[in-house]
Scaffold this motif. Structure first.
Motif, mmCIF file in Angstrom:
data_model
loop_
_atom_site.group_PDB
_atom_site.id
_atom_site.type_symbol
_atom_site.label_atom_id
_atom_site.label_comp_id
_atom_site.label_asym_id
_atom_site.label_seq_id
_atom_site.Cartn_x
_atom_site.Cartn_y
_atom_site.Cartn_z
ATOM 1 N N LEU A 1 0.828 -1.211 0.000
ATOM 2 C CA LEU A 1 0.000 0.000 0.000
ATOM 3 C C LEU A 1 0.861 1.259 0.000
ATOM 4 C CD1 LEU A 1 -2.944 -0.668 2.490
ATOM 5 C CD2 LEU A 1 -3.175 0.297 0.196
ATOM 6 N N LEU A 2 1.876 1.277 0.876
ATOM 7 C CA LEU A 2 2.718 2.469 0.971
ATOM 8 C C LEU A 2 3.515 2.666 -0.311
ATOM 9 C CD1 LEU A 2 3.746 4.861 2.564
ATOM 10 C CD2 LEU A 2 5.438 3.386 3.656
ATOM 11 N N GLN A 3 4.050 1.567 -0.864
ATOM 12 C CA GLN A 3 4.833 1.689 -2.106
ATOM 13 C C GLN A 3 3.969 2.251 -3.234
ATOM 14 O OE1 GLN A 3 8.358 0.995 -2.490
ATOM 15 N NE2 GLN A 3 7.757 2.378 -4.153
ATOM 16 N N ALA A 4 2.745 1.759 -3.350
ATOM 17 C CA ALA A 4 1.840 2.232 -4.404
ATOM 18 C C ALA A 4 1.541 3.721 -4.217
ATOM 19 C CB ALA A 4 0.549 1.426 -4.387
ATOM 20 N N ARG A 5 1.380 4.133 -2.957
ATOM 21 C CA ARG A 5 1.071 5.539 -2.682
ATOM 22 C C ARG A 5 2.272 6.435 -3.007
ATOM 23 N NH1 ARG A 5 -3.619 8.411 -2.392
ATOM 24 N NH2 ARG A 5 -3.466 10.141 -0.933
ATOM 25 N N LEU A 6 3.475 5.970 -2.652
ATOM 26 C CA LEU A 6 4.692 6.739 -2.973
ATOM 27 C C LEU A 6 4.883 6.841 -4.485
ATOM 28 C CD1 LEU A 6 7.165 5.320 -0.278
ATOM 29 C CD2 LEU A 6 6.006 7.535 -0.241
ATOM 30 N N ASP A 7 4.605 5.730 -5.190
ATOM 31 C CA ASP A 7 4.711 5.741 -6.660
ATOM 32 C C ASP A 7 3.742 6.762 -7.254
ATOM 33 O OD1 ASP A 7 6.597 3.774 -6.451
ATOM 34 O OD2 ASP A 7 5.260 2.125 -7.043
ATOM 35 N N GLN A 8 2.548 6.798 -6.688
ATOM 36 C CA GLN A 8 1.522 7.722 -7.175
ATOM 37 C C GLN A 8 1.998 9.168 -6.995
ATOM 38 O OE1 GLN A 8 -2.230 7.011 -5.221
ATOM 39 N NE2 GLN A 8 -3.303 8.622 -6.349
ATOM 40 N N PHE A 9 2.607 9.446 -5.851
ATOM 41 C CA PHE A 9 3.112 10.802 -5.588
ATOM 42 C C PHE A 9 4.249 11.142 -6.552
ATOM 43 C CE2 PHE A 9 5.591 13.975 -3.155
ATOM 44 C CZ PHE A 9 4.580 14.879 -2.843
ATOM 45 N N SER A 10 5.140 10.162 -6.770
ATOM 46 C CA SER A 10 6.269 10.380 -7.693
ATOM 47 C C SER A 10 5.773 10.717 -9.096
ATOM 48 C CB SER A 10 7.165 9.144 -7.754
ATOM 49 O OG SER A 10 7.783 8.925 -6.515
ATOM 50 N N ARG A 11 4.713 10.025 -9.520
ATOM 51 C CA ARG A 11 4.187 10.270 -10.880
ATOM 52 C C ARG A 11 3.648 11.686 -11.015
ATOM 53 N NH1 ARG A 11 2.416 4.907 -10.389
ATOM 54 N NH2 ARG A 11 0.286 5.535 -9.826
ATOM 55 N N GLN A 12 3.206 12.259 -9.916
ATOM 56 C CA GLN A 12 2.689 13.639 -9.968
ATOM 57 C C GLN A 12 3.824 14.666 -9.939
ATOM 58 O OE1 GLN A 12 -0.056 14.007 -6.683
ATOM 59 N NE2 GLN A 12 -1.337 12.319 -7.377
ATOM 60 N N HIS A 13 5.055 14.204 -9.678
ATOM 61 C CA HIS A 13 6.220 15.111 -9.608
ATOM 62 C C HIS A 13 7.334 14.487 -10.448
ATOM 63 C CE1 HIS A 13 3.817 15.907 -6.018
ATOM 64 N NE2 HIS A 13 4.351 17.111 -5.996
ATOM 65 N N ASP A 14 7.451 14.935 -11.698
ATOM 66 C CA ASP A 14 8.396 14.238 -12.588
ATOM 67 C C ASP A 14 9.856 14.487 -12.224
ATOM 68 O OD1 ASP A 14 8.254 16.844 -13.287
ATOM 69 O OD2 ASP A 14 7.427 16.519 -15.292
ATOM 70 N N ASP A 15 10.125 15.472 -11.341
ATOM 71 C CA ASP A 15 11.521 15.756 -10.987
ATOM 72 C C ASP A 15 11.870 15.201 -9.605
ATOM 73 O OD1 ASP A 15 9.829 17.344 -9.573
ATOM 74 O OD2 ASP A 15 10.937 19.215 -9.865
ATOM 75 N N LEU A 16 11.137 14.174 -9.191
ATOM 76 C CA LEU A 16 11.297 13.691 -7.814
ATOM 77 C C LEU A 16 11.738 12.235 -7.781
ATOM 78 C CD1 LEU A 16 10.764 14.556 -4.832
ATOM 79 C CD2 LEU A 16 8.543 13.451 -5.054
#
Length: 404
Positions: A54-69
């Motif tokens: 769950l946490l990994q999926a949520r972090l991935d989702q956040f990363s996708r919203q920030h392409d420089d992260l």
């Protein structure tokens, strides 16, 4: 302008020195922000567990919203050398730029880190905790000396765990405890006296005086002490409960069927429910239910403004109520947000958790536990071992606090 394909060269640029054997140039990703997260093993996003996924999926989702992260997670033990707090202190002293941007801390770690000045306060007008959906314990969990230092992840609370076959009605108050036909087991030798502090606080009395110093009132303390004396007399709290120093020892006694009703942390039950067992509220004397809560918080430790802002944004993203409900559920703890449903429990247990969460207040701060814990523990031990009468035992605690 330079012709296409040619690279403009500034005049008088010294040629880069190249170490023999080293690659001529290391490709650098343009302006990628590396966000560092420290978390305990049970929150490791790389773990093959429901919580990890769950946490990994949520972090991935956040990363996708920030392409420089780019998000990097390091797992550290909960406490001790190399643990979350120790590493934070050591890194702050040796290499502040290597501090994590976001760190998951238990309540006592959060308090210690905040008092050492290692965390950034996250007060701002649109703080998510302005929302009335958070439990009171969750609001208290993140605050140290009136500043907020993060976003709640999940909570835990003191409850009774019992075998319905042996205890048909779990006690809700002191007189019902005294009617039990089987010993009521709690860590009487706990040097922080947390169960006793919960009993005292349930009477509605603050643990600090007007100057903010740790403080107890003799009248209410005598009531608690007398309750212990009566329980000892009736065999409900026999002298042998004084052998238990911590929650783990009490939990082991329960699992080994040396006790049929105990005081325990709810997460111990939720993460491995013993067969033929149930849980209920903590029996207290106050009019309302009352219990003490602990928990985990996402805190911001970044000293760089740009990274601090994105760390706060990520912490908020991890605090969104639907995600948090599912995540707390997967961790086997109390979601800090009201109305979050625990999927794996039956409806009666869900209602019970809601009731417990509503009555929970955060565990007293470390300075209170350090100054009140030991005198209280000694008085409780004396009463339960029949070495002192309840009222003089209570008075001895007050004397210990007021003596210079």
């Amino acid at each position: 302008s330079a012709p296409t394909g040619a690279t403009p060269v500034a005049q008088n640029t010294p040629a880069p020195t190249v170490t023999p054997g080293a690659p001529a140039s290391t490709p650098v990703e343009p302006n990628v922000i590396k966000l560092k997260i420290w978390a305990p093993p049970h929150m490791d996003p790389a773990a093959d567990t429901p919580a990890g996924k769950l946490l990994q999926a949520r972090l991935d989702q956040f990363s996708r919203q920030h392409d420089d992260l780019s998000i990097v997670v390091r797992v550290k033990s909960v406490s001790g050398p190399g643990g979350l707090l120790d590493s934070l202190v050591a890194t702050n002293a040796a290499a502040p730029l290597a501090l994590p941007d976001l760190i998951a801390l238990p309540r006592d770690g959060l308090e210690a880190a905040a008092l050492k000045g290692l965390l950034q306060s996250v007060e701002n007008p649109e703080s998510p905790l302005d929302d009335t959906g958070w439990y009171e314990f969750a609001r208290e969990l993140i605050r140290v000396q009136n500043s907020a230092f993060g976003f709640p992840i999940c909570g835990d609370a003191l409850v009774t765990v019992f075998r319905p076959a042996m205890v048909s009605q779990p006690p809700q108050n002191w007189s019902e405890v005294l009617e039990l036909k089987t010993p009521f087991v709690f860590p009487a030798a706990d040097q922080q006296a947390i169960f006793t502090l919960a009993q005292y606080q349930s009477l509605g009395i603050p643990l600090r005086d007007d100057e903010g110093r740790p403080h107890l009132e003799i009248d209410q303390l005598s009531q608690v002490s007398t309750f212990y004396g009566n329980a000892e007399e009736r065999g409900v709290m026999p002298f042998w409960v004084t052998q238990y120093q911590d929650d783990q020892e009490v939990w082991d006694a329960y699992l080994e069927k040396r006790a049929d009703i105990i005081v325990a942390w709810l997460t111990d039950y939720l993460n491995a429910p013993p067969e033929d067992s149930d849980f209920s509220i903590l029996p207290v004397e106050g009019e309302q239910g009352f219990t003490l809560a602990d928990g985990w918080v996402w805190s911001v430790a970044s000293i760089q403004t740009e990274k601090r802002e994105i760390a706060i944004e990520l912490a908020k993203f991890l605090s969104e109520d639907r995600f948090l409900a599912a995540y707390a559920d997967s961790l086997g703890c109390i979601a800090p947000y009201k109305g979050a449903v625990k999927n794996q429990l039956d409806p009666a247990q869900r209602v019970m958790i809601e009731q417990i969460a509503l009555s929970a207040r955060v565990i007293p701060s470390t300075d209170i536990l350090n100054s009140l814990g030991l005198p209280l523990q000694q008085a409780v031990m004396q009463v339960l071992k029949n070495q002192a009468e309840p009222i003089p035992a209570a008075q001895s605690v007050i004397d210990a606090l007021t003596s210079p």
